[in-house]
Design a protein around this motif. Structure first.
Motif, PDB file in Angstrom:
ATOM      1  N   LEU A 284       0.822  -1.206   0.000  1.00  0.00           N
ATOM      2  CA  LEU A 284       0.000   0.000   0.000  1.00  0.00           C
ATOM      3  C   LEU A 284       0.861   1.264   0.000  1.00  0.00           C
ATOM      4  O   LEU A 284       0.470   2.283  -0.586  1.00  0.00           O
ATOM      5  CB  LEU A 284      -0.939  -0.017   1.201  1.00  0.00           C
ATOM      6  CG  LEU A 284      -1.932  -1.190   1.223  1.00  0.00           C
ATOM      7  CD1 LEU A 284      -2.764  -1.160   2.494  1.00  0.00           C
ATOM      8  CD2 LEU A 284      -2.840  -1.164  -0.008  1.00  0.00           C
ATOM      9  N   GLN A 285       2.044   1.175   0.624  1.00  0.00           N
ATOM     10  CA  GLN A 285       2.934   2.327   0.643  1.00  0.00           C
ATOM     11  C   GLN A 285       3.401   2.685  -0.761  1.00  0.00           C
ATOM     12  O   GLN A 285       3.549   3.867  -1.097  1.00  0.00           O
ATOM     13  CB  GLN A 285       4.135   2.055   1.543  1.00  0.00           C
ATOM     14  CG  GLN A 285       5.057   3.254   1.737  1.00  0.00           C
ATOM     15  CD  GLN A 285       4.358   4.412   2.419  1.00  0.00           C
ATOM     16  OE1 GLN A 285       3.756   4.239   3.483  1.00  0.00           O
ATOM     17  NE2 GLN A 285       4.429   5.594   1.819  1.00  0.00           N
ATOM     18  N   TYR A 286       3.619   1.674  -1.590  1.00  0.00           N
ATOM     19  CA  TYR A 286       4.034   1.944  -2.968  1.00  0.00           C
ATOM     20  C   TYR A 286       2.990   2.792  -3.702  1.00  0.00           C
ATOM     21  O   TYR A 286       3.338   3.707  -4.464  1.00  0.00           O
ATOM     22  CB  TYR A 286       4.260   0.642  -3.730  1.00  0.00           C
ATOM     23  CG  TYR A 286       5.526  -0.097  -3.368  1.00  0.00           C
ATOM     24  CD1 TYR A 286       6.731   0.574  -3.203  1.00  0.00           C
ATOM     25  CD2 TYR A 286       5.524  -1.476  -3.206  1.00  0.00           C
ATOM     26  CE1 TYR A 286       7.893  -0.111  -2.888  1.00  0.00           C
ATOM     27  CE2 TYR A 286       6.685  -2.172  -2.893  1.00  0.00           C
ATOM     28  CZ  TYR A 286       7.862  -1.479  -2.731  1.00  0.00           C
ATOM     29  OH  TYR A 286       9.013  -2.149  -2.418  1.00  0.00           O
ATOM     30  N   TYR A 287       1.710   2.469  -3.492  1.00  0.00           N
ATOM     31  CA  TYR A 287       0.658   3.257  -4.136  1.00  0.00           C
ATOM     32  C   TYR A 287       0.676   4.696  -3.635  1.00  0.00           C
ATOM     33  O   TYR A 287       0.543   5.649  -4.419  1.00  0.00           O
ATOM     34  CB  TYR A 287      -0.710   2.619  -3.886  1.00  0.00           C
ATOM     35  CG  TYR A 287      -0.956   1.383  -4.719  1.00  0.00           C
ATOM     36  CD1 TYR A 287      -1.397   1.488  -6.035  1.00  0.00           C
ATOM     37  CD2 TYR A 287      -0.749   0.113  -4.194  1.00  0.00           C
ATOM     38  CE1 TYR A 287      -1.627   0.360  -6.810  1.00  0.00           C
ATOM     39  CE2 TYR A 287      -0.973  -1.024  -4.957  1.00  0.00           C
ATOM     40  CZ  TYR A 287      -1.406  -0.901  -6.268  1.00  0.00           C
ATOM     41  OH  TYR A 287      -1.617  -2.016  -7.025  1.00  0.00           O
ATOM     42  N   ASP A 288       0.842   4.871  -2.314  1.00  0.00           N
ATOM     43  CA  ASP A 288       0.924   6.223  -1.761  1.00  0.00           C
ATOM     44  C   ASP A 288       2.149   6.961  -2.295  1.00  0.00           C
ATOM     45  O   ASP A 288       2.085   8.162  -2.596  1.00  0.00           O
ATOM     46  CB  ASP A 288       0.980   6.164  -0.229  1.00  0.00           C
ATOM     47  CG  ASP A 288      -0.329   5.695   0.383  1.00  0.00           C
ATOM     48  OD1 ASP A 288      -1.366   5.730  -0.315  1.00  0.00           O
ATOM     49  OD2 ASP A 288      -0.319   5.273   1.564  1.00  0.00           O
ATOM     50  N   ASP A 289       3.261   6.243  -2.424  1.00  0.00           N
ATOM     51  CA  ASP A 289       4.490   6.869  -2.921  1.00  0.00           C
ATOM     52  C   ASP A 289       4.319   7.368  -4.351  1.00  0.00           C
ATOM     53  O   ASP A 289       4.847   8.435  -4.725  1.00  0.00           O
ATOM     54  CB  ASP A 289       5.658   5.881  -2.860  1.00  0.00           C
ATOM     55  CG  ASP A 289       6.098   5.568  -1.433  1.00  0.00           C
ATOM     56  OD1 ASP A 289       5.699   6.311  -0.517  1.00  0.00           O
ATOM     57  OD2 ASP A 289       6.845   4.584  -1.247  1.00  0.00           O
ATOM     58  N   MET A 290       3.604   6.592  -5.180  1.00  0.00           N
ATOM     59  CA  MET A 290       3.387   7.038  -6.561  1.00  0.00           C
ATOM     60  C   MET A 290       2.552   8.318  -6.588  1.00  0.00           C
ATOM     61  O   MET A 290       2.843   9.237  -7.360  1.00  0.00           O
ATOM     62  CB  MET A 290       2.701   5.931  -7.368  1.00  0.00           C
ATOM     63  CG  MET A 290       3.606   4.757  -7.689  1.00  0.00           C
ATOM     64  SD  MET A 290       2.922   3.649  -8.960  1.00  0.00           S
ATOM     65  CE  MET A 290       1.457   3.024  -8.139  1.00  0.00           C
ATOM     66  N   GLN A 291       1.524   8.381  -5.758  1.00  0.00           N
ATOM     67  CA  GLN A 291       0.708   9.585  -5.707  1.00  0.00           C
ATOM     68  C   GLN A 291       1.537  10.777  -5.220  1.00  0.00           C
ATOM     69  O   GLN A 291       1.411  11.897  -5.742  1.00  0.00           O
ATOM     70  CB  GLN A 291      -0.500   9.364  -4.784  1.00  0.00           C
ATOM     71  CG  GLN A 291      -1.455   8.270  -5.239  1.00  0.00           C
ATOM     72  CD  GLN A 291      -2.164   8.597  -6.536  1.00  0.00           C
ATOM     73  OE1 GLN A 291      -2.404   9.765  -6.843  1.00  0.00           O
ATOM     74  NE2 GLN A 291      -2.504   7.574  -7.316  1.00  0.00           N
ATOM     75  N   ASP A 292       2.402  10.538  -4.233  1.00  0.00           N
ATOM     76  CA  ASP A 292       3.266  11.607  -3.721  1.00  0.00           C
ATOM     77  C   ASP A 292       4.222  12.101  -4.808  1.00  0.00           C
ATOM     78  O   ASP A 292       4.471  13.311  -4.939  1.00  0.00           O
ATOM     79  CB  ASP A 292       4.065  11.116  -2.517  1.00  0.00           C
ATOM     80  CG  ASP A 292       3.213  10.950  -1.275  1.00  0.00           C
ATOM     81  OD1 ASP A 292       2.099  11.508  -1.235  1.00  0.00           O
ATOM     82  OD2 ASP A 292       3.654  10.246  -0.338  1.00  0.00           O
TER      83      ASP A 292
END
Length: 539
Positions: free
Chosen positions: A405-413
Motif C-alpha cells: 500500500l505504501q508503494y501506491y501512496d508513494d506514486m501519488q506523492d
C-alpha cells in the motif's frame, strides 16, 4: 504414513486463527486449503466466502481460477504427446509450427519446446499490451504471431531464466497442431479423464456453471471488492498459460498423481503423468545466486529446503528476495516443487514434496494486498513438517501489506511533487489522435475527457471500457497514475512503478504531436514508441 495422524492434524488445525487473520489483513474473500501427506489427504479447510454478499462458503467442489498453475497441466499434455511420438522436446519449434517467429533470429531458428516451457527463451515476458484490466484480452489470437515478434530479446537463448507466459502460448500452439484437437479437448483426453477430475476445465460458462467462487480484489482497507468480470481464456493464446479453473478436491487428486510420477525419477512414470524425467528435472537455474538448488523444471520451481520459496509471486515484487523468509530450518532437508499463479480475482499456490508424498494446495478468490495465498501455503508447510524455527506469518503479512500500500501512496506523492504548475504549454488538441505500435495491431486513442475540460482521456484499442483519465504532469508528459482502490476496481494486478503511468508526447515540428513513448515493459531499457495515425483531431 508413519507419523501420528492425530498430532499432525492438530498442528494443521491450530493454524486456523493465523489464516483467518492473514485473510483479514491482506483482503482475501475466501480460501480453500488441502494437505496431502504420505499420499493421503490429511486436512481440508475452507475460510471466508466464495460469495461474500450471500455469505456462501466454499466446499471441495467450488471452482477457482488457478492462473499460471495451469501451465503444469498443459506440460503434462505435451509430455503425453511426446510419449506418443507426436511431439519432441528438442525439435525446433518452427518444424512443428512454421509460422513461429521471434525478434531474435537464434530463437526463431533454434528454440524448442523445453525452451518455451522452461522459460529460457530470454524474451521479454511483459504482457501489458494484451492485458489492461477489466478481464479483457486486447490482442486477439489471430494476431499472436505478429504480436510475439514484439517481445524483445533480453539476452541470448538459454542464458538464464525469464518467466514468460508467452512460451506456453507457443507450447499450446504445438499441442493443437500435432493433436488436431483443441486445448480443452487435449486437457480432457490426457489429464482430466485419466485422473477422474470432474471439476477441472478451461472451457466453461462463467454465468451458468454452478458452485463458482466469485472474483474479488482487496481495497486499501482490506475490504474485498467484487469484480464484475473474470478473465476468459477460451480460445485465446494465453489458454495454455493460465486458462484452467478447478476445485480443491481435483487439485488434491492432481497433486497425488504428480507426486506419484515425480517420486519415480529418474525413471519414466507408468501412470497418467508421463515423461517424468523431463517434467520434473532441472532445466535452468532460477534467481541466482543460491547456495542450494533453485531451478526450473517444466512449470515447477525446484528448491531444496531449507530455503526461500515463493519467488515468482507478488511478495517478491513487494520486497526483495533477501527479505523473504527461509522455511524448513530445523526440519529434515527436502525438495520442494512449487508454483504460484494469478488471474483476475484468483491467486493459488501449489507446493509438492515428492520425498514424503506431501502437498499443500491453496486456492483463493482475491487479488489481495500481498500474495496471501503463498503466506497461507507456507504457514501450512511449517505446520506440516513441524519446523522448529517458526516464522510469524501474520506479521509478515502485515509487513508486506503495508509495503504494498505504501508503494501506491508513494506514486501519488511523486506525482504531486513533480507536477508542473500552470498546466500544459500547448492546447490539448495538439495531443489528440490514435497512436499505433510498430505492428499496427495495438493503439492508444487520446481524446478530450468527456467530463473534465482540463484533462485528456486515453483509450486502449480505442475502447471506452478501457478508458483512463490522462492528466498533465510536466512538459509534454501526461500521467494516469492509479490508487490502490482504482487498481482493484479495474481488476488490475499490482503496478508499483510510477513511470509506467507516464505517456511522453513528442513533436517533430513544435506543434501537433507525432508520437508518444511509453515504458510499459520493465525488462526493456528503452520505452516503446507509438506513432500517431491519421485519426487525430478527435473532439
Amino acid at each position: 504414513m508413519t507419523e501420528d495422524v492425530t498430532s499432525l492434524q492438530e498442528r494443521l488445525d491450530s493454524q486456523k486463527s493465523t489464516i483467518e487473520a492473514i485473510c483479514k489483513t491482506a483482503g482475501v474473500a475466501g480460501v480453500s486449503i488441502g494437505v496431502l501427506h504420505g499420499g493421503e489427504i490429511v486436512h481440508t479447510k475452507h475460510f471466508g466466502f466464495r460469495n461474500v454478499a450471500d455469505k456462501q462458503q466454499a466446499d471441495g467442489d467450488t471452482l477457482y481460477g488457478i492462473g499460471s498453475c495451469s501451465k503444469s497441466y498443459f506440460a503434462a499434455v505435451a509430455a503425453a504427446l511426446v510419449e506418443e511420438g507426436k511431439l519432441s522436446w528438442t525439435a525446433p519449434t518452427k518444424t512443428i509450427v512454421p509460422e513461429f517467429n521471434a525478434s531474435s533470429q537464434v530463437v526463431k531458428d533454434e528454440a524448442n519446446m523445453i525452451d518455451s516451457a522452461a522459460h529460457r527463451l530470454r524474451l521479454s515476458g511483459a504482457f501489458h499490451l494484451t492485458f489492461q484490466g477489466d478481464g479483457d484480452h486486447l490482442i486477439h489470437t489471430k494476431d499472436f504471431w505478429t504480436y510475439y515478434t514484439k517481445l524483445s530479446s533480453v539476452t541470448s537463448l538459454r542464458a538464464s531464466w525469464i518467466y514468460n507466459s508467452h512460451g506456453y502460448s507457443v507450447l499450446g500452439a504445438q499441442i493443437e497442431r500435432v493433436s488436431g484437437r483443441s486445448l480443452a479437448q487435449c486437457l480432457r483426453d490426457y489429464v482430466t479423464k485419466p485422473l477422474a477430475l470432474d471439476r477441472t476445465v478451461c472451457e466453461l460458462d462463467f454465468h451458468t456453471t454452478p458452485n463458482f467462487a466469485k472474483p474479488y480484489a482487496a481495497l486499501a482497507d482490506g475490504t474485498p471488492y467484487k469484480l464484475p468480470c473474470r478473465q476468459d481464456f477460451r480460445g485465446h493464446f494465453f489458454e495454455a498459460a493460465a486458462g484452467i479453473y478447478t476445485s480443491l478436491n481435483d487439485t488434491l487428486k492432481y497433486a497425488s498423481a504428480v507426486l506419484e510420477a515425480a517420486s519415480k525419477l529418474p525413471l519414466k512414470a507408468d501412470g497418467p503423468i508421463r515423461e517424468s524425467d523431463q517434467l520434473f528435472t532441472s532445466h535452468i537455474p532460477v534467481v541466482n545466486p543460491s547456495f542450494r538448488e533453485r531451478s526450473y523444471a517444466l512449470d515447477w520451481i525446484r528448491t531444496q529446503l531449507p530455503g526461500v520459496v515463493g519467488v515468482m509471486g507478488d511478495n517478491r515484487r513487494i520486497l526483495p528476495i533477501d527479505q523473504l523468509p527461509v522455511i524448513g530450518r530445523g526440519a529434515t532437508p527436502r525438495l520442494a516443487l512449487y508454483h504460484q499463479g494469478a488471474t483476475v480475482g484468483y491467486f493459488p499456490s501449489f507446493y509438492l514434496f515428492p520425498e514424503t508424498k506431501s502437498a499443500v494446495m491453496v486456492l483463493t478468490n482475491s487479488i489481495a494486498n500481498c500474495d496471501a495465498a503463498d503466506w497461507i501455503a507456507q504457514t501450512m508447510i511449517q505446520a506440516l513438517f513441524d519446523d522448529k524455527d517458526p516464522i510469524d506469518w501474520l506479521e509478515l503479512t502485515r509487513k508486506f501489506t503495508r509495503q504494498c500500500l505504501q508503494y501506491y501512496d508513494d506514486m501519488q506523492d511523486e506525482v504531486r511533487q513533480k507536477r508542473q504548475a500552470g498546466g500544459p504549454k500547448r492546447d490539448l488538441d495538439a495531443y489528440l489522435g490514435d497512436y499505433y505500435d510498430n505492428t499496427g495491431i495495438f493503439y492508444i486513442r487520446i481524446r478530450r475527457h468527456p467530463e473534465k475540460e482540463d484533462a485528456l482521456q486515453l483509450e486502449f484499442q480505442g475502447l471506452k471500457k478501457h478508458a483512463y483519465q490522462l492528466r498533465f504532469f510536466y512538459d509534454d508528459t501526461f500521467e494516469w497514475t492509479l490508487s490502490r482502490d482504482e487498481t482493484a476496481k479495474r481488476a488490475r494486478y499490482h503496478q508499483f512503478d510510477q513511470e509506467y503511468f507516464n505517456f511522453h508526447f513528442h513533436s517533430s515540428d513544435g506543434t501537433a504531436m507525432n508520437s508518444l513513448t511509453w515504458h510499459h515493459d520493465p525488462m526493456v531499457t528503452k520505452p516503446e514508441t507509438f506513432e500517431r495515425g491519421k485519426s487525430g483531431g478527435l473532439a
